[in-house]
Design a protein around this motif. Structure first.
Motif, PDB file in Angstrom:
ATOM      1  N   PHE A   1      -3.361  -1.850 -11.052  1.00 48.40           N
ATOM      2  CA  PHE A   1      -3.662  -2.698  -9.893  1.00 48.40           C
ATOM      3  C   PHE A   1      -4.371  -3.986 -10.321  1.00 48.40           C
TER       4      PHE A   1
ATOM      5  N   ASP B   1      -1.919  -8.124  -6.014  1.00 52.97           N
ATOM      6  CA  ASP B   1      -2.122  -8.666  -4.667  1.00 52.97           C
ATOM      7  C   ASP B   1      -2.772 -10.035  -4.812  1.00 52.97           C
ATOM      8  N   GLU B   2      -2.007 -11.091  -4.619  1.00 54.23           N
ATOM      9  CA  GLU B   2      -2.495 -12.463  -4.789  1.00 54.23           C
ATOM     10  C   GLU B   2      -3.247 -12.615  -6.105  1.00 54.23           C
TER      11      GLU B   2
ATOM     12  N   GLN C   1      -6.784  -9.889  -6.011  1.00 48.78           N
ATOM     13  CA  GLN C   1      -7.286 -11.263  -5.935  1.00 48.78           C
ATOM     14  C   GLN C   1      -8.795 -11.301  -6.173  1.00 48.78           C
ATOM     15  N   GLN C   2      -9.516 -10.302  -5.600  1.00 46.49           N
ATOM     16  CA  GLN C   2     -10.981 -10.305  -5.666  1.00 46.49           C
ATOM     17  C   GLN C   2     -11.517  -9.620  -6.920  1.00 46.49           C
TER      18      GLN C   2
ATOM     19  N   LEU D   1      -0.921   4.415  -1.816  1.00 47.20           N
ATOM     20  CA  LEU D   1      -2.298   4.434  -1.319  1.00 47.20           C
ATOM     21  C   LEU D   1      -2.332   4.949   0.108  1.00 47.20           C
ATOM     22  N   ASP D   2      -1.197   4.986   0.738  1.00 47.01           N
ATOM     23  CA  ASP D   2      -1.112   5.408   2.132  1.00 47.01           C
ATOM     24  C   ASP D   2       0.232   6.107   2.306  1.00 47.01           C
TER      25      ASP D   2
ATOM     26  N   ARG E   1      -0.866   7.746  -9.254  1.00 48.02           N
ATOM     27  CA  ARG E   1      -1.461   6.404  -9.217  1.00 48.02           C
ATOM     28  C   ARG E   1      -2.212   6.114 -10.504  1.00 48.02           C
ATOM     29  N   ASN E   2      -2.897   7.166 -10.991  1.00 48.79           N
ATOM     30  CA  ASN E   2      -3.701   6.960 -12.193  1.00 48.79           C
ATOM     31  C   ASN E   2      -2.846   6.693 -13.420  1.00 48.79           C
TER      32      ASN E   2
ATOM     33  N   ASN F   1     -16.892  -4.093 -11.626  1.00 45.20           N
ATOM     34  CA  ASN F   1     -18.276  -3.665 -11.465  1.00 45.20           C
ATOM     35  C   ASN F   1     -19.154  -4.664 -12.226  1.00 45.20           C
TER      36      ASN F   1
ATOM     37  N   PHE G   1     -12.503  -7.063  -8.145  1.00 45.29           N
ATOM     38  CA  PHE G   1     -13.103  -5.734  -8.016  1.00 45.29           C
ATOM     39  C   PHE G   1     -13.576  -5.191  -9.351  1.00 45.29           C
TER      40      PHE G   1
ATOM     41  N   ARG H   1      -7.460  -3.840 -17.525  1.00 45.91           N
ATOM     42  CA  ARG H   1      -7.746  -2.571 -16.858  1.00 45.91           C
ATOM     43  C   ARG H   1      -6.452  -1.971 -16.299  1.00 45.91           C
TER      44      ARG H   1
ATOM     45  N   HIS I   1       0.826  -1.214   0.000  1.00 49.97           N
ATOM     46  CA  HIS I   1       0.000   0.000   0.000  1.00 49.97           C
ATOM     47  C   HIS I   1       0.855   1.258   0.000  1.00 49.97           C
TER      48      HIS I   1
ATOM     49  N   PRO J   1      -9.950   3.458 -15.576  1.00 46.93           N
ATOM     50  CA  PRO J   1      -8.833   4.371 -15.273  1.00 46.93           C
ATOM     51  C   PRO J   1      -8.757   5.548 -16.242  1.00 46.93           C
TER      52      PRO J   1
END
Lengths: 426, 231
Positions: B91, B170-171, B94-95, B58-59, B85-86, B99, B97, B158, B53, B111
């Motif tokens: 990115f 990430d995974e 794993q999930q 992101l942080d 970041r853009n 839509n 994300f 993406r 992150h 993006p």
């Protein structure tokens, strides 16, 4: 993100959960529908009054009466030889104006001309040798306009006696149709001061629709009014003929309300009461405005409740889209844009609800108007529910503003979301 | 020696404050060279996600510096961080994300939409990115109607669409069966090799990690071991 894309995305997002959005839209619809309808009712009635005003008189004329010198007291009032009966409630009297008073009024600053009202009491009207009917005669002020069924307005400068007859007299007087009545001659009878009944003839130049204020009265031109007055006062002592219940004062309206008020003050100083048409109708419109305000209040309560519905809907949307918002923020979408996305979504819901509500109200208004046209046949020309573009726009924009306000809290929550915790999965 | 793309020194990250404070990173140093693929390996709670992150901007770190391409990122405003970041990062999660309701094309071009690219240009680039991953025939489908492997390829499209310099994964194969996972891995490493895109992969999967140029083992907020594949 471009503004166009923010708009398009917000619009699409608003309808992602169709049932939920539809229910919220329904709540807003009810509020906007009610508000538009109550507004429309006020507009319709006030419009009718405004239209009627033109047939009652004109706005540069004020009616002047002599102010009662004594404050009304309890118990029997003292007799005043100058008191005469007025048109008001039975038994109401006013102190009469004399020729001297007329001269005094004419001298007051701001008075352009003064004309004493000569009230005429017609005994009957009759066509050929038909049945005799009672008839009241109203006075015509220059600029006054009546709603006519046929013919034209009376010509004030005409040398021949003319009158406009109410529509309801056409058939009983056996004049044929309204159009046939125009051009025919009727006889009017008055009783003079000696008790003798005399008649005079006048040409019907127009047939009037019954209005609220002039309902059922005939309107003569000046020549006829003079003639009737002269006949009526024949043989009366002079003191009797020069007493008038009221006088019409013409004044300059270019100075606006302040100047009109100043003129009224000067009249009051001289011992007279001047009231404009607006003053006389003010009470009616004030009552209507008051009723409409209360009704609008109820509609606004419904809208506020609907606004809370928007808050709820959007909080759920923010909750549902936590990850999506987190992802977009990770990809570089600014918090400000996230805030706009949800705010605009709220406004879209408000816009759809209020637009449908206003459309529904216009449709319902049309329906009510066609029904009320039959129910309120005595008030021709009355559109019970009328819509003016300004009040429609106000309702839509107002609801959108409420929606924007309602969207603030959820939008703020979305904007403050931390992408990392939004994207965490367990 | 060429200056590294990402340089991290004495990185600290503390969550919370007072007695309940938790120190996730305790002074970590790491350089990532241009074009390198790197695996960050560690148990859950080791601080590997926190490291990713921070690297992905992101942080912000509690202490220490992250230098991207010679620029100290602590000096960047929130707006500049968003832009970085853009435009520089992609990115892969794993999930997925994605839509679920939106079309594959809309998901891939997100993006660019955020960057403020016009619709026409977005569509052209989106189709091109999908074509690279042999998904251009699915552009109009809803994301939900795709298989797991297809979804992850959409996610890679993406991540690729803005021509990033680093892809954070990430995974990336955590939700895929072995065969599909291998296909996705092949795509990622192919991009790394042929287009010089840096890969930062966070994983438990030793096999995936072994394909990276370097492996960083994180334990209790510090680098426990570094391993490089003998070239």
């Amino acid at each position: 993100m471009k503004g166009v894309d923010v708009l398009a995305t917000a619009f699409r997002n608003a309808f992602r959960s169709r049932l939920r959005t539809s229910l919220t839209v329904l709540a807003i619809f009810i509020g906007a529908f009610t508000l538009s309808l109550t507004n429309g009712l006020g507009t319709g009635i006030n419009q009718y009054i405004d239209d009627t005003v033109a047939s009652v008189g004109v706005d540069d004329v004020m009616t002047v009466t002599k102010a009662s010198e004594e404050e009304p007291t309890e118990g029997p009032a003292e007799y005043d030889p100058n008191q005469i009966a007025t048109d008001g409630a039975p038994g109401a009297t006013a102190t009469a104006l004399t020729d001297d008073d007329i001269d005094t009024i004419a001298d007051i600053d701001g008075v352009e001309s003064v004309e004493p009202s000569k009230s005429v009491l017609v005994d009957y009207v009759r066509h050929d040798d038909g049945t005799r009917y009672q008839l009241s005669v109203a006075e015509l002020v220059p600029g006054m306009r009546m709603e006519l069924v046929a013919g034209e307005q009376v010509d004030l400068d005409a040398t021949d006696p003319e009158l406009v007859l109410p529509e309801s007299y056409v058939e009983p007087l056996d004049l044929g149709s309204a159009a046939d009545a125009v051009g025919q001659t009727v006889a009017l009878a008055v009783t003079d001061a000696t008790g003798e009944q005399v008649t005079t003839e006048a040409t019907v130049v127009g047939v009037a629709e019954p209005g609220v204020i002039t309902m059922g009265g005939a309107v003569p031109n000046d020549v006829l009014a003079e003639e009737l007055y002269d006949l009526q006062t024949t043989g009366a002592p002079e003191a009797e003929t020069t007493r008038y219940a009221e006088a019409s004062v013409s004044f300059d309206t270019t100075g606006g309300a302040a100047q009109t008020e100043a003129l009224q003050d000067r009249l009051a100083d001289a011992g007279f009461t001047g009231s404009t048409l607006e003053d006389q109708l003010g009470t009616i419109t004030a009552v209507i405005d008051g009723i409409v305000l209360v009704l609008n209040g109820f509609a606004v309560i419904a809208l506020v409740a609907a606004g809370i519905g928007i808050v709820n809907t959007l909080f759920m949307a923010v909750q549902e889209r936590t990850r999506e918002v987190g992802l977009m923020k990770a990809m570089g979408l600014s918090s400000g844009r996230v805030f706009s996305l949800f705010s605009i979504e709220a406004v879209v819901i408000g816009l759809v609800g209020s637009a449908l509500g206003v459309l529904g109200a216009v449709g319902a208004g049309q329906l009510v108007n066609s029904v009320s046209g039959d129910l309120l046949a005595d008030l021709p020309g009355l559109t019970l529910i009328a819509f003016d573009p300004v009040s429609i726009a106000t309702v839509v924009l107002g609801v959108m503003a409420i929606a924007l306000l309602a969207g603030t809290l959820p939008a703020l929550r979305a904007a403050r979301q931390d992408p990392i915790s939004s994207l965490r999965y367990e | 020696m060429v200056s590294p793309l990402l340089s991290v020194s004495n990185l600290h990250k503390t969550y919370g404050s007072g007695p309940s404070a938790f120190e996730a990173l305790k002074g970590l140093d790491l350089d990532i060279a241009e074009g390198e693929s790197i695996a960050i390996i560690g148990k859950s709670g080791s601080g590997k996600s926190t490291l990713m992150h921070l690297l992905a901007l992101l942080d912000r770190p509690t202490f220490g510096s992250i230098v991207l391409d010679g620029t100290d990122t602590s000096r960047l405003s929130a707006k500049q961080l968003n832009q970085t970041r853009n435009s520089a990062f992609g990115f892969v999660f794993q999930q997925f994300f994605l839509n679920a309701q939106a079309s594959v094309l809309d998901n891939v071009t997100l993006p660019l939409k955020i960057a403020g690219v016009g619709r026409r240009e977005r569509t052209a680039q989106g189709i091109a990115a999908l074509a690279q991953l042999e998904l251009d025939d699915k552009a109009g489908n809803r994301a939900n109607d795709l298989s797991g492997g297809q979804k992850q390829r959409v996610v890679i499209a993406r991540a690729l669409i803005n021509q990033p310099r680093v892809i954070f994964a990430d995974e990336p194969t955590g939700n895929l069966d072995t065969a599909t996972g291998t296909v996705v891995e092949d795509i990622l490493f192919d991009l790394n090799r042929r287009r010089g895109i840096n890969l930062v992969v966070v994983t438990h999967d030793e096999e995936l990690a072994s394909r990276c140029d370097r492996r960083i083992y994180i334990r209790d907020g510090l680098i426990a071991a570094r391993e490089a594949v003998a070239a």
